[in-house]
Motif scaffolding. Structure first.
Motif, PDB file in Angstrom:
ATOM      1  N   TYR A 272       0.870  -1.177   0.000  1.00  0.00           N
ATOM      2  CA  TYR A 272       0.000   0.000   0.000  1.00  0.00           C
ATOM      3  C   TYR A 272       0.903   1.222   0.000  1.00  0.00           C
ATOM      4  CZ  TYR A 272      -3.643  -3.190   1.655  1.00  0.00           C
ATOM      5  OH  TYR A 272      -4.543  -4.215   1.777  1.00  0.00           O
ATOM      6  N   THR A 273       0.721   2.098  -0.965  1.00  0.00           N
ATOM      7  CA  THR A 273       1.518   3.322  -0.947  1.00  0.00           C
ATOM      8  C   THR A 273       0.743   4.416  -0.234  1.00  0.00           C
ATOM      9  OG1 THR A 273       0.740   4.370  -2.987  1.00  0.00           O
ATOM     10  CG2 THR A 273       2.542   2.742  -3.183  1.00  0.00           C
ATOM     11  N   SER A 274       1.479   5.307   0.368  1.00  0.00           N
ATOM     12  CA  SER A 274       0.889   6.541   0.859  1.00  0.00           C
ATOM     13  C   SER A 274       0.566   7.398  -0.352  1.00  0.00           C
ATOM     14  CB  SER A 274       1.883   7.272   1.765  1.00  0.00           C
ATOM     15  OG  SER A 274       2.143   6.515   2.916  1.00  0.00           O
ATOM     16  N   GLY A 275      -0.221   8.420  -0.146  1.00  0.00           N
ATOM     17  CA  GLY A 275      -0.517   9.329  -1.242  1.00  0.00           C
ATOM     18  C   GLY A 275       0.764   9.952  -1.768  1.00  0.00           C
ATOM     19  N   GLN A 276       0.953   9.869  -3.065  1.00  0.00           N
ATOM     20  CA  GLN A 276       2.147  10.410  -3.720  1.00  0.00           C
ATOM     21  C   GLN A 276       1.784  11.690  -4.449  1.00  0.00           C
ATOM     22  OE1 GLN A 276       5.314   8.848  -3.445  1.00  0.00           O
ATOM     23  NE2 GLN A 276       4.184   7.690  -1.907  1.00  0.00           N
ATOM     24  N   LEU A 277       2.596  12.705  -4.272  1.00  0.00           N
ATOM     25  CA  LEU A 277       2.379  14.004  -4.914  1.00  0.00           C
ATOM     26  C   LEU A 277       3.192  14.079  -6.203  1.00  0.00           C
ATOM     27  CD1 LEU A 277       2.565  16.298  -1.758  1.00  0.00           C
ATOM     28  CD2 LEU A 277       0.534  15.321  -2.847  1.00  0.00           C
ATOM     29  N   PRO A 278       2.879  15.052  -7.053  1.00  0.00           N
ATOM     30  CA  PRO A 278       3.635  15.203  -8.304  1.00  0.00           C
ATOM     31  C   PRO A 278       4.975  15.920  -8.076  1.00  0.00           C
ATOM     32  CG  PRO A 278       1.888  16.828  -8.234  1.00  0.00           C
ATOM     33  CD  PRO A 278       1.719  15.959  -7.023  1.00  0.00           C
ATOM     34  N   MET A 279       5.857  15.208  -7.381  1.00  0.00           N
ATOM     35  CA  MET A 279       7.176  15.759  -7.044  1.00  0.00           C
ATOM     36  C   MET A 279       8.212  15.261  -8.034  1.00  0.00           C
ATOM     37  SD  MET A 279       6.738  17.414  -4.066  1.00  0.00           S
ATOM     38  CE  MET A 279       8.058  17.355  -2.897  1.00  0.00           C
ATOM     39  N   ARG A 280       9.050  16.180  -8.479  1.00  0.00           N
ATOM     40  CA  ARG A 280      10.193  15.843  -9.325  1.00  0.00           C
ATOM     41  C   ARG A 280      11.378  16.609  -8.772  1.00  0.00           C
ATOM     42  NH1 ARG A 280       8.710  17.184 -14.682  1.00  0.00           N
ATOM     43  NH2 ARG A 280       7.838  15.091 -14.884  1.00  0.00           N
ATOM     44  N   ASP A 281      12.447  15.902  -8.464  1.00  0.00           N
ATOM     45  CA  ASP A 281      13.661  16.519  -7.931  1.00  0.00           C
ATOM     46  C   ASP A 281      13.369  17.380  -6.707  1.00  0.00           C
ATOM     47  OD1 ASP A 281      15.169  15.329  -9.992  1.00  0.00           O
ATOM     48  OD2 ASP A 281      14.703  16.992 -11.348  1.00  0.00           O
TER      49      ASP A 281
END
Length: 155
Positions: A36-45
């Motif tokens: 189960y993943t936690s909520g992932q945000l649109p993060m890059r670098d």
């Protein structure tokens, strides 16, 4: 039959580093044969690629790309628990896509396709999943999209 790594490469993508938590949680948890993943945000670098509300500050197309990046970050979190080996994923069971949007925006399913289409492209039939696409008033750090996934692993 192509591997998930080969499919990512064919898409011109590589798994990023796991995004560090912004609060008190883990990026992903394994229990039995599920991750189960936690909520992932649109993060890059280390930075959000977009902020604001879909339907005002962010277009549906930009939000779809955010959902795609969120799903890629979720795959990185999954990979971190299986020694980087995404061939261990038997199937993607479910994706939940939260879209911070204006009250009149009703295209959450289209935004969520950014995540769903990536998962399908990486895992083929095993990437086709159940899904919820939910409109919300605000997300952490003013992100326009957040994605969580549940995957089943092989034995």
């Amino acid at each position: 039959m192509s591997t998930p790594a080969e499919n990512l490469a064919a898409l011109g993508l590589t798994l990023p580093e796991v995004v560090p938590p912004v609060a008190a949680y883990l990026p992903a948890v394994r229990t039995g044969s599920y991750v189960y993943t936690s909520g992932q945000l649109p993060m890059r670098d280390g930075a959000l690629i977009s902020t604001g509300k879909v339907g005002a500050d962010v277009t549906a197309e930009e939000a779809q790309e955010c959902a795609r990046l969120c799903a890629l970050n979720a795959l990185a979190a999954v990979a971190s628990l299986v020694d980087g080996d995404l061939t261990r994923v038997a199937r993607v069971v479910k994706a939940v896509v939260f879209v911070a949007s204006t009250p009149d925006f009703t295209g959450q399913p289209t935004v969520a396709n950014g995540a769903s289409e990536l998962l399908g492209a990486v895992f083929g039939d095993a990437g086709v999943h159940a899904r919820s696409a939910v409109g919300v008033s605000v997300l952490p750090l003013d992100a326009p999209v957040e994605v969580e996934v549940i995957v089943e692993l092989t034995a």
